[in-house]
Design a protein around this motif. Structure first.
Motif, mmCIF file in Angstrom:
data_model
loop_
_atom_site.group_PDB
_atom_site.id
_atom_site.type_symbol
_atom_site.label_atom_id
_atom_site.label_comp_id
_atom_site.label_asym_id
_atom_site.label_seq_id
_atom_site.Cartn_x
_atom_site.Cartn_y
_atom_site.Cartn_z
ATOM 1 N N THR A 87 0.804 -1.187 -0.007
ATOM 2 C CA THR A 87 -0.050 0.014 0.101
ATOM 3 C C THR A 87 0.905 1.190 -0.028
ATOM 4 O OG1 THR A 87 -1.859 -1.207 1.032
ATOM 5 C CG2 THR A 87 -1.743 1.239 1.263
ATOM 6 N N SER A 88 1.804 1.285 0.971
ATOM 7 C CA SER A 88 2.967 2.427 0.797
ATOM 8 C C SER A 88 3.424 2.400 -0.503
ATOM 9 C CB SER A 88 4.050 2.329 1.901
ATOM 10 O OG SER A 88 3.260 2.289 3.169
ATOM 11 N N ALA A 89 3.882 1.496 -1.243
ATOM 12 C CA ALA A 89 4.646 1.678 -2.518
ATOM 13 C C ALA A 89 3.242 2.396 -3.548
ATOM 14 C CB ALA A 89 4.909 0.082 -2.998
ATOM 15 N N SER A 90 2.349 1.700 -3.386
ATOM 16 C CA SER A 90 1.212 2.496 -4.293
ATOM 17 C C SER A 90 1.067 3.845 -4.223
ATOM 18 C CB SER A 90 -0.295 1.627 -4.149
ATOM 19 O OG SER A 90 -0.071 0.275 -4.364
ATOM 20 N N LYS A 91 1.048 4.157 -2.754
ATOM 21 C CA LYS A 91 1.069 5.634 -2.481
ATOM 22 C C LYS A 91 2.011 6.328 -3.157
ATOM 23 C CE LYS A 91 -1.401 5.204 2.023
ATOM 24 N NZ LYS A 91 -1.304 5.367 3.523
ATOM 25 N N ILE A 92 3.272 5.978 -3.266
ATOM 26 C CA ILE A 92 4.288 6.736 -3.659
ATOM 27 C C ILE A 92 3.867 6.998 -5.160
ATOM 28 C CG2 ILE A 92 6.749 6.714 -4.608
ATOM 29 C CD1 ILE A 92 7.323 4.983 -2.283
ATOM 30 N N VAL A 93 3.445 6.041 -5.815
ATOM 31 C CA VAL A 93 3.202 6.119 -7.490
ATOM 32 C C VAL A 93 1.852 7.126 -7.510
ATOM 33 C CG1 VAL A 93 2.118 4.882 -9.372
ATOM 34 C CG2 VAL A 93 3.731 3.785 -7.829
ATOM 35 N N ARG A 94 0.953 7.130 -6.697
ATOM 36 C CA ARG A 94 -0.211 8.012 -6.741
ATOM 37 C C ARG A 94 0.344 9.555 -6.452
ATOM 38 N NH1 ARG A 94 -4.909 5.160 -7.333
ATOM 39 N NH2 ARG A 94 -4.893 3.089 -6.335
ATOM 40 N N ASP A 95 1.259 9.548 -5.414
ATOM 41 C CA ASP A 95 1.639 10.804 -4.882
ATOM 42 C C ASP A 95 2.481 11.589 -6.180
ATOM 43 O OD1 ASP A 95 0.303 10.732 -2.602
ATOM 44 O OD2 ASP A 95 2.272 9.752 -1.612
ATOM 45 N N VAL A 96 3.534 10.751 -6.525
ATOM 46 C CA VAL A 96 4.294 11.520 -7.955
ATOM 47 C C VAL A 96 3.512 11.830 -9.055
ATOM 48 C CG1 VAL A 96 6.358 10.160 -6.885
ATOM 49 C CG2 VAL A 96 4.901 9.287 -8.802
ATOM 50 N N GLY A 97 1.982 11.361 -9.165
ATOM 51 C CA GLY A 97 1.509 11.798 -10.225
ATOM 52 C C GLY A 97 1.139 13.295 -10.379
ATOM 53 N N ALA A 98 1.585 13.949 -9.032
ATOM 54 C CA ALA A 98 1.429 15.372 -9.294
ATOM 55 C C ALA A 98 2.786 16.072 -9.851
ATOM 56 C CB ALA A 98 1.305 15.955 -7.899
ATOM 57 N N PHE A 99 3.837 15.348 -9.921
ATOM 58 C CA PHE A 99 4.943 15.579 -10.819
ATOM 59 C C PHE A 99 4.923 15.931 -12.186
ATOM 60 C CE2 PHE A 99 7.564 13.523 -6.981
ATOM 61 C CZ PHE A 99 6.800 14.335 -6.011
ATOM 62 N N PRO A 100 6.003 16.785 -12.652
ATOM 63 C CA PRO A 100 5.980 16.640 -14.190
ATOM 64 C C PRO A 100 6.535 15.240 -14.651
ATOM 65 C CG PRO A 100 7.012 18.641 -13.208
ATOM 66 C CD PRO A 100 6.625 17.490 -12.043
ATOM 67 N N ALA A 101 6.221 14.967 -16.058
ATOM 68 C CA ALA A 101 6.505 13.540 -16.513
ATOM 69 C C ALA A 101 7.646 12.988 -16.353
ATOM 70 C CB ALA A 101 6.377 13.873 -18.182
ATOM 71 N N GLU A 102 8.854 13.995 -16.537
ATOM 72 C CA GLU A 102 10.337 13.188 -16.430
ATOM 73 C C GLU A 102 10.599 12.783 -14.870
ATOM 74 O OE1 GLU A 102 14.900 14.234 -17.257
ATOM 75 O OE2 GLU A 102 13.204 15.803 -17.835
ATOM 76 N N PRO A 103 10.394 13.550 -13.917
ATOM 77 C CA PRO A 103 10.714 12.799 -12.556
ATOM 78 C C PRO A 103 9.455 11.875 -12.034
ATOM 79 C CG PRO A 103 9.862 15.209 -12.426
ATOM 80 C CD PRO A 103 9.978 15.057 -13.713
ATOM 81 N N ARG A 104 8.409 12.068 -12.704
ATOM 82 C CA ARG A 104 7.460 11.042 -12.246
ATOM 83 C C ARG A 104 7.766 9.567 -12.814
ATOM 84 N NH1 ARG A 104 2.607 12.789 -15.305
ATOM 85 N NH2 ARG A 104 3.622 11.395 -16.943
ATOM 86 N N ASP A 105 7.990 9.747 -14.043
ATOM 87 C CA ASP A 105 8.531 8.379 -14.883
ATOM 88 C C ASP A 105 9.580 7.830 -14.193
ATOM 89 O OD1 ASP A 105 6.178 8.851 -16.387
ATOM 90 O OD2 ASP A 105 7.563 9.688 -18.035
ATOM 91 N N ALA A 106 10.539 8.772 -13.556
ATOM 92 C CA ALA A 106 11.935 8.261 -13.061
ATOM 93 C C ALA A 106 11.433 7.534 -11.773
ATOM 94 C CB ALA A 106 12.770 9.310 -12.709
ATOM 95 N N VAL A 107 10.742 8.017 -10.985
ATOM 96 C CA VAL A 107 10.296 7.464 -9.738
ATOM 97 C C VAL A 107 9.419 6.296 -9.826
ATOM 98 C CG1 VAL A 107 8.807 7.706 -7.476
ATOM 99 C CG2 VAL A 107 10.107 9.470 -8.353
ATOM 100 N N ASN A 108 8.391 6.020 -10.836
ATOM 101 C CA ASN A 108 7.734 5.055 -11.190
ATOM 102 C C ASN A 108 8.459 3.791 -11.911
ATOM 103 O OD1 ASN A 108 5.412 6.262 -10.533
ATOM 104 N ND2 ASN A 108 4.726 6.818 -12.503
ATOM 105 N N ALA A 109 9.502 4.198 -12.634
ATOM 106 C CA ALA A 109 10.497 3.198 -12.988
ATOM 107 C C ALA A 109 11.128 2.580 -11.722
ATOM 108 C CB ALA A 109 11.514 3.687 -13.996
ATOM 109 N N ALA A 110 11.495 3.411 -10.766
ATOM 110 C CA ALA A 110 12.452 2.832 -9.494
ATOM 111 C C ALA A 110 11.198 1.984 -8.976
ATOM 112 C CB ALA A 110 13.000 4.038 -8.751
ATOM 113 N N VAL A 111 10.106 2.569 -8.546
ATOM 114 C CA VAL A 111 9.054 1.764 -7.885
ATOM 115 C C VAL A 111 8.653 0.411 -8.692
ATOM 116 C CG1 VAL A 111 6.701 1.491 -7.215
ATOM 117 C CG2 VAL A 111 8.020 3.767 -6.662
ATOM 118 N N ARG A 112 8.917 0.216 -9.934
ATOM 119 C CA ARG A 112 8.384 -0.767 -10.829
ATOM 120 C C ARG A 112 9.548 -1.807 -10.483
ATOM 121 N NH1 ARG A 112 9.236 0.670 -16.397
ATOM 122 N NH2 ARG A 112 11.663 0.349 -15.610
#
Length: 261
Positions: A87-112
């Motif tokens: 659930t905490s990992a899911s929250k990270i993905v949801r929270d970074v949805g507010a970021f611009p595309a580049e940092p958001r994709d970087a965080v999502n790739a790391a979580v993946r």
């Protein structure tokens, strides 16, 4: 040995082997004992046997109840820890949805990469009882690195950024708890006590006598089945990440994390 049994045999097979084995052992032992000591079959000592069985049964029952309840609580706790981490990992993905595309994709790739490492690398090790903190450790650090590399540009981004960092800290906390629990097992002294108690209780039932052979064997078999099933629960519940009743990695494939699969 315990982990090997859990990982190579189904719960049904273990039930047949452990419970069935105890019943067969008890029935055979009762028949042989009564043949060797015919006076026991007549029930001449049932009064004394009843007192001894009652005393030992009460003590052993309390021990088994304590062990089984403790192991069941441990299994539920492990399930909660896994669900909380996912659930905490899911929250990270949801929270970074507010970021611009580049940092958001970087965080999502790391979580993946992290959730794949947990399911595909760490989980098999936990089933084998060999999990350690190094596996997937670099993937956690990669998420921190991805978050550190971005500077929030607005109050809204700052709020979501702080939430994402807090969720990542929670992931780390639950990850440690998960790995710790995968390496835990019932202390050896408790295992000896549980098994030793069974080996004491079972022969005591051989001393029960009845003129009806069928009634005597039914009594002995019923007690053996109860003891065998209790030992089966101890074996199955002792390792929360191994066997048919183990905690599943499914939460890491659900909710916001489903997109990574």
């Amino acid at each position: 040995m315990e982990l090997w049994l859990l990982n190579h045999f189904s719960a049904l097979t273990l039930t047949l082997v452990i419970v069935g084995g105890f019943v067969l052992l008890a029935v055979a032992g009762s028949i042989l004992t009564c043949r060797r000591y015919p006076a026991l079959a007549r029930g001449d000592h049932n009064e004394m046997v009843g007192v001894v069985l009652g005393m030992f049964g009460a003590i052993y029952g309390i021990i088994l109840a304590f062990v089984i309840v403790n192991l069941w609580t441990q299994l539920e706790t492990a399930s909660t820890v896994v669900a909380t981490e996912a659930t905490s990992a899911s929250k990270i993905v949801r929270d970074v949805g507010a970021f611009p595309a580049e940092p958001r994709d970087a965080v999502n790739a790391a979580v993946r990469d992290y959730v794949h490492a947990v399911v595909e690398e760490t989980w098999p090790r936990m089933k084998a009882g060999t999990a350690d903190y190094l596996v997937a450790g670099a993937r956690v650090e990669a998420i921190y690195t991805a978050l550190r590399s971005y500077e929030p540009q607005s109050a809204v981004e700052q709020a979501y950024y702080e939430q994402a960092v807090a969720s990542l800290d929670d992931v780390v906390t639950q990850r440690r708890a998960r790995i710790d629990q995968s390496n835990q097992e019932l202390p050896i002294l408790l295992k000896v006590l549980v098994l030793g108690g069974a080996l004491v209780m079972l022969p005591l039932t051989f001393l029960y006598g009845s003129r009806s052979r069928r009634i005597r064997l039914v009594f002995v078999g019923a007690v053996a089945a109860l003891i065998g099933f209790s030992l089966l629960l101890v074996v199955v519940l002792d390792r929360p990440f191994a066997g048919d009743l183990s905690v599943s990695p499914a939460p890491f494939k659900e909710s916001a994390l489903a997109q990574f699969w």
